[in-house]
Design a protein around this motif. Structure first.
Motif, PDB file in Angstrom:
ATOM      1  N   SER A   1       0.848  -1.191   0.000  1.00 53.56           N
ATOM      2  CA  SER A   1       0.000   0.000   0.000  1.00 53.56           C
ATOM      3  C   SER A   1       0.882   1.238   0.000  1.00 53.56           C
ATOM      4  N   PRO A   2       0.483   2.305  -0.699  1.00 53.21           N
ATOM      5  CA  PRO A   2       1.313   3.515  -0.784  1.00 53.21           C
ATOM      6  C   PRO A   2       1.710   4.033   0.603  1.00 53.21           C
ATOM      7  N   GLY A   3       3.016   4.237   0.755  1.00 48.62           N
ATOM      8  CA  GLY A   3       3.540   4.777   2.007  1.00 48.62           C
ATOM      9  C   GLY A   3       3.790   3.761   3.090  1.00 48.62           C
ATOM     10  N   LYS A   4       3.252   2.556   2.950  1.00 53.14           N
ATOM     11  CA  LYS A   4       3.405   1.539   3.979  1.00 53.14           C
ATOM     12  C   LYS A   4       4.640   0.668   3.705  1.00 53.14           C
ATOM     13  N   SER A   5       5.131   0.028   4.741  1.00 49.43           N
ATOM     14  CA  SER A   5       6.242  -0.925   4.638  1.00 49.43           C
ATOM     15  C   SER A   5       7.482  -0.337   3.969  1.00 49.43           C
ATOM     16  N   SER A   6       7.693   0.956   4.152  1.00 50.10           N
ATOM     17  CA  SER A   6       8.923   1.588   3.682  1.00 50.10           C
ATOM     18  C   SER A   6       9.863   1.765   4.867  1.00 50.10           C
ATOM     19  N   CYS A   7      11.145   1.923   4.578  1.00 54.23           N
ATOM     20  CA  CYS A   7      12.107   2.166   5.654  1.00 54.23           C
ATOM     21  C   CYS A   7      11.801   3.486   6.357  1.00 54.23           C
ATOM     22  N   THR A   8      11.245   4.445   5.638  1.00 54.88           N
ATOM     23  CA  THR A   8      10.874   5.711   6.267  1.00 54.88           C
ATOM     24  C   THR A   8       9.853   5.470   7.377  1.00 54.88           C
ATOM     25  N   SER A   9       8.819   4.697   7.080  1.00 58.99           N
ATOM     26  CA  SER A   9       7.797   4.419   8.081  1.00 58.99           C
ATOM     27  C   SER A   9       8.366   3.667   9.280  1.00 58.99           C
ATOM     28  N   PHE A  10       9.286   2.743   9.023  1.00 65.41           N
ATOM     29  CA  PHE A  10       9.855   1.921  10.086  1.00 65.41           C
ATOM     30  C   PHE A  10      10.937   2.655  10.882  1.00 65.41           C
ATOM     31  N   SER A  11      11.323   3.840  10.446  1.00 67.15           N
ATOM     32  CA  SER A  11      12.473   4.525  11.041  1.00 67.15           C
ATOM     33  C   SER A  11      12.112   5.238  12.330  1.00 67.15           C
ATOM     34  N   ALA A  12      13.159   5.732  13.005  1.00 68.15           N
ATOM     35  CA  ALA A  12      12.970   6.529  14.220  1.00 68.15           C
ATOM     36  C   ALA A  12      12.609   7.973  13.901  1.00 68.15           C
ATOM     37  N   GLY A  13      12.644   8.351  12.630  1.00 65.44           N
ATOM     38  CA  GLY A  13      12.220   9.699  12.240  1.00 65.44           C
ATOM     39  C   GLY A  13      13.196  10.789  12.589  1.00 65.44           C
ATOM     40  N   VAL A  14      14.507  10.472  12.640  1.00 66.32           N
ATOM     41  CA  VAL A  14      15.535  11.455  13.008  1.00 66.32           C
ATOM     42  C   VAL A  14      16.212  11.959  11.740  1.00 66.32           C
TER      43      VAL A  14
ATOM     44  N   VAL B   1       5.973  10.095   6.489  1.00 62.48           N
ATOM     45  CA  VAL B   1       5.196   9.545   5.370  1.00 62.48           C
ATOM     46  C   VAL B   1       3.809  10.182   5.317  1.00 62.48           C
ATOM     47  N   ALA B   2       3.168  10.316   6.471  1.00 61.58           N
ATOM     48  CA  ALA B   2       1.825  10.910   6.505  1.00 61.58           C
ATOM     49  C   ALA B   2       1.836  12.328   5.972  1.00 61.58           C
ATOM     50  N   CYS B   3       2.847  13.097   6.348  1.00 64.78           N
ATOM     51  CA  CYS B   3       2.972  14.481   5.876  1.00 64.78           C
ATOM     52  C   CYS B   3       3.151  14.529   4.359  1.00 64.78           C
ATOM     53  N   LEU B   4       4.039  13.689   3.837  1.00 61.70           N
ATOM     54  CA  LEU B   4       4.317  13.696   2.401  1.00 61.70           C
ATOM     55  C   LEU B   4       3.151  13.129   1.594  1.00 61.70           C
ATOM     56  N   LEU B   5       2.476  12.129   2.137  1.00 63.31           N
ATOM     57  CA  LEU B   5       1.295  11.595   1.440  1.00 63.31           C
ATOM     58  C   LEU B   5       0.204  12.656   1.319  1.00 63.31           C
ATOM     59  N   GLU B   6      -0.018  13.402   2.385  1.00 66.20           N
ATOM     60  CA  GLU B   6      -1.041  14.444   2.350  1.00 66.20           C
ATOM     61  C   GLU B   6      -0.686  15.520   1.329  1.00 66.20           C
ATOM     62  N   LYS B   7       0.582  15.897   1.271  1.00 68.18           N
ATOM     63  CA  LYS B   7       1.005  16.887   0.282  1.00 68.18           C
ATOM     64  C   LYS B   7       0.791  16.355  -1.135  1.00 68.18           C
ATOM     65  N   ASN B   8       1.094  15.074  -1.351  1.00 69.04           N
ATOM     66  CA  ASN B   8       0.869  14.477  -2.668  1.00 69.04           C
ATOM     67  C   ASN B   8      -0.602  14.461  -3.036  1.00 69.04           C
ATOM     68  N   ARG B   9      -1.447  14.201  -2.081  1.00 72.20           N
ATOM     69  CA  ARG B   9      -2.884  14.231  -2.361  1.00 72.20           C
ATOM     70  C   ARG B   9      -3.329  15.635  -2.756  1.00 72.20           C
ATOM     71  N   GLN B  10      -2.762  16.620  -2.098  1.00 74.53           N
ATOM     72  CA  GLN B  10      -3.117  18.006  -2.397  1.00 74.53           C
ATOM     73  C   GLN B  10      -2.712  18.407  -3.808  1.00 74.53           C
ATOM     74  N   VAL B  11      -1.547  17.918  -4.267  1.00 76.92           N
ATOM     75  CA  VAL B  11      -1.079  18.320  -5.601  1.00 76.92           C
ATOM     76  C   VAL B  11      -1.594  17.387  -6.699  1.00 76.92           C
ATOM     77  N   GLY B  12      -2.227  16.275  -6.339  1.00 74.66           N
ATOM     78  CA  GLY B  12      -2.854  15.426  -7.341  1.00 74.66           C
ATOM     79  C   GLY B  12      -2.013  14.290  -7.886  1.00 74.66           C
ATOM     80  N   THR B  13      -1.051  13.802  -7.118  1.00 74.86           N
ATOM     81  CA  THR B  13      -0.267  12.640  -7.541  1.00 74.86           C
ATOM     82  C   THR B  13      -1.155  11.397  -7.587  1.00 74.86           C
ATOM     83  N   GLN B  14      -0.920  10.527  -8.568  1.00 70.09           N
ATOM     84  CA  GLN B  14      -1.648   9.263  -8.646  1.00 70.09           C
ATOM     85  C   GLN B  14      -0.791   8.132  -8.057  1.00 70.09           C
ATOM     86  N   PHE B  15      -1.463   7.107  -7.537  1.00 69.54           N
ATOM     87  CA  PHE B  15      -0.763   6.006  -6.890  1.00 69.54           C
ATOM     88  C   PHE B  15      -1.251   4.666  -7.430  1.00 69.54           C
TER      89      PHE B  15
END
Length: 528
Positions: free
Chosen positions: A38-51, A123-137
């Motif tokens: 699923s878009p944005g899921k199971s990526s290293c970004t999601s699994f990271s400590a976010g630093v 990921v949540a922040c970037l996904l929301e921005k992509n939705r705003q600009v109209g990216t397809q997944f």
């Protein structure tokens, strides 16, 4: 095959892919992001400590640059380091403007997500921005082939959603598929992080480099029944790292860099591997006497209090720790713009090689995804706008020819995947030597032959397991081959039979490309 077309196609929906999509979409182009899950899921970004490392202060900029070069043991591509240092503050500030929940402290931005996967906030922040600009997944698509020809790029993949093969063409492609740390038995990555992007790029004509450099995080939980969670490096320095004989491991191996979990990941991982897997010792991190102030030494440490102290038991007893595969420094060669050696093909994030050199400084991985994701997306957009519409039929024909006709039975795939990870952990990981590397390469060859010779897949069964295993074995083989060729020890690459660093012979990059007859062609590029 079903055929879809876009201006820019991006493979991977972690931070690098999502940030690339924003840049390409803001240029007014039709953009699609493809992901295995699923878009944005199971990526290293999601699994990271976010630093994320990055600061606007001049002194901090210089310190960031010097720390990155020091960690890379003098073989970083310095032009990439300069881009990272200069642009990371801009990208971090951009995230804050887009609404990410995060705190800034001492040159780092700490995402405030759900521990231990704080990176979900990015990921949540970037996904929301992509939705705003109209990216397809397009999700649940396992990409198996990438072809570029006559200003057209195309991919083919198996859709787990529809159970059919799909072809997608575009004027430009960005690879942002992440690394291959899950090739190893002990790792803290999503389980399907197996390096497909490197395989796709290599077969499309791109150059890979630094494949021998795999980073192991030394201080991951090794408690039975618990995942290999990363212990924050700040906490690790506050506690005591001891073996079952109560010896101080840092003192025993002369490791003086602090925080050791951030600045000495290579030497500390080697020390722990020796203690645990060679000397038969259990290693513990004792955090029982930490004050409340020490538990709050930084936002990452503070976010893990409940998980480590209460749920994992660190309040009452020492925790077992051991190294785990964490990050791959090698990958696709790119320039400052994110361009590869193949026209129309760009790359960003952990799938690339060169920025980190022989070892990665903590905090740089996520900053890299943002900085070079933005650059690769912009470059791909510029490329696409400079190309006219072309007939994709020749690309589609080549993709159809490569489509897998048969697959191995899933029980066989599962067994061989486990064998591959065991082989890489024992002979291709933290401690290497010629005998072990040759043994591992032979084992991988047997895995490939067994998969290729099996046709036991039942009618209608998904071929994804076979496809992933063949790709994983290909990438693992490149890591072993590079490790065998580099006859020295440098950063995360340690050869027991060549334990010293050799700047006279090996200060530079091992590179590989596919030759005219499909063979791997290796060469060494010394640094000036």
């Amino acid at each position: 095959m079903e055929h879809i077309s876009y201006d820019v196609l991006i493979l991977g929906s972690g931070a690098a892919g999502l940030r690339a999509a924003i840049s390409a979409r803001e240029a007014g182009l039709e953009v699609c992001v493809v992901s295995k899950g699923s878009p944005g899921k199971s990526s290293c970004t999601s699994f990271s400590a976010g630093v994320m490392a990055g600061s606007v202060h001049a002194a901090s900029l210089n310190a960031h640059r010097e720390s990155t070069l020091w960690a890379g043991r003098e073989i970083n591509q310095e032009e990439l380091v300069q881009v990272l240092v200069e642009e990371a503050p801009v990208r971090l500030d951009e995230l804050k403007k887009w609404g990410i929940h995060a705190d800034f402290q001492k040159g780092y931005l700490y995402a405030k997500g759900r521990p231990p996967v704080q990176g979900e906030a990015i990921v949540a922040c970037l996904l929301e921005k992509n939705r705003q600009v109209g990216t397809q997944f397009t999700g649940n698509l396992l990409v198996t082939d990438l072809v570029t020809q006559d200003q057209v790029a195309g991919i083919s993949g198996y859709s787990r959603t529809s159970g059919t093969w799909v072809a997608i063409t575009a004027k430009a492609v960005v690879l942002a598929t992440g690394g291959s740390a899950a090739l190893y038995l002990r790792n803290d990555n999503p389980k399907r992080m197996l390096g497909e992007g490197c395989k796709l790029a290599l077969e499309a004509g791109a150059v890979l480099q630094d494949m021998e450099f795999v980073q192991f995080y030394p201080l991951c939980l090794a408690e039975p029944g618990l995942p290999a969670l990363v212990v924050p490096p700040g906490l690790a320095d506050c506690g005591r790292l001891i073996n079952e004989g109560s010896e101080d491991v840092l003192e025993k191996y002369g490791i003086e860099e602090r925080p050791a979990g951030q600045r000495a990941r290579d030497s500390l991982s080697q020390a722990l591997f020796k203690e645990i897997y060679r000397n038969g010792q259990t290693v513990f991190l004792d955090l029982t006497n930490l004050s409340e102030e020490k538990w709050h030494i930084d936002p990452f440490s503070a976010s893990m209090i409940s998980l480590l102290r209460e749920r994992c038991g660190a309040k009452n007893r020492p925790l077992r720790v051991a190294p785990a595969s964490h990050h791959t420094m090698g990958g696709i060669e790119i320039d400052r713009t994110g361009a590869t050696t193949v026209a129309g093909l760009f790359a960003a994030g952990e799938v690339t090689g060169g920025l980190h050199g022989a070892n990665r400084m903590g905090g740089n991985a996520l900053s890299e995804t943002l900085v070079f994701g933005a650059r690769a997306g912009s470059s791909a957009a510029d490329c696409a706008m400079g190309r006219i519409d072309r007939d994709p039929s020749s690309v589609l024909s080549r993709l159809a020819e490569r489509r897998l006709k048969k697959g191995a039975a899933e029980p066989l795939v599962t067994s061989l995947r486990k064998t591959l990870r065991q082989v890489m952990w024992e002979d291709g990981g933290i401690m290497r030597n010629r005998e072990g590397l040759v043994r591992a390469a032979d084992a991988l060859r047997e895995i490939r032959e067994e998969v290729a010779g099996s046709s036991r897949r039942q009618e209608g069964e998904e071929p994804t397991g076979t496809l992933e295993l063949l790709s994983a074995a290909r990438v693992a083989g490149l890591i072993l081959d590079a490790a065998l060729r580099r006859q020295e020890s440098r950063g995360a690459h340690f050869r027991e039979d060549f334990p010293e660093r050799d700047d006279g012979q090996w200060r530079g990059h091992l590179q590989v490309r596919v030759g005219p007859n499909g063979e791997d062609v290796w060469n060494f590029q010394p640094k000036p």
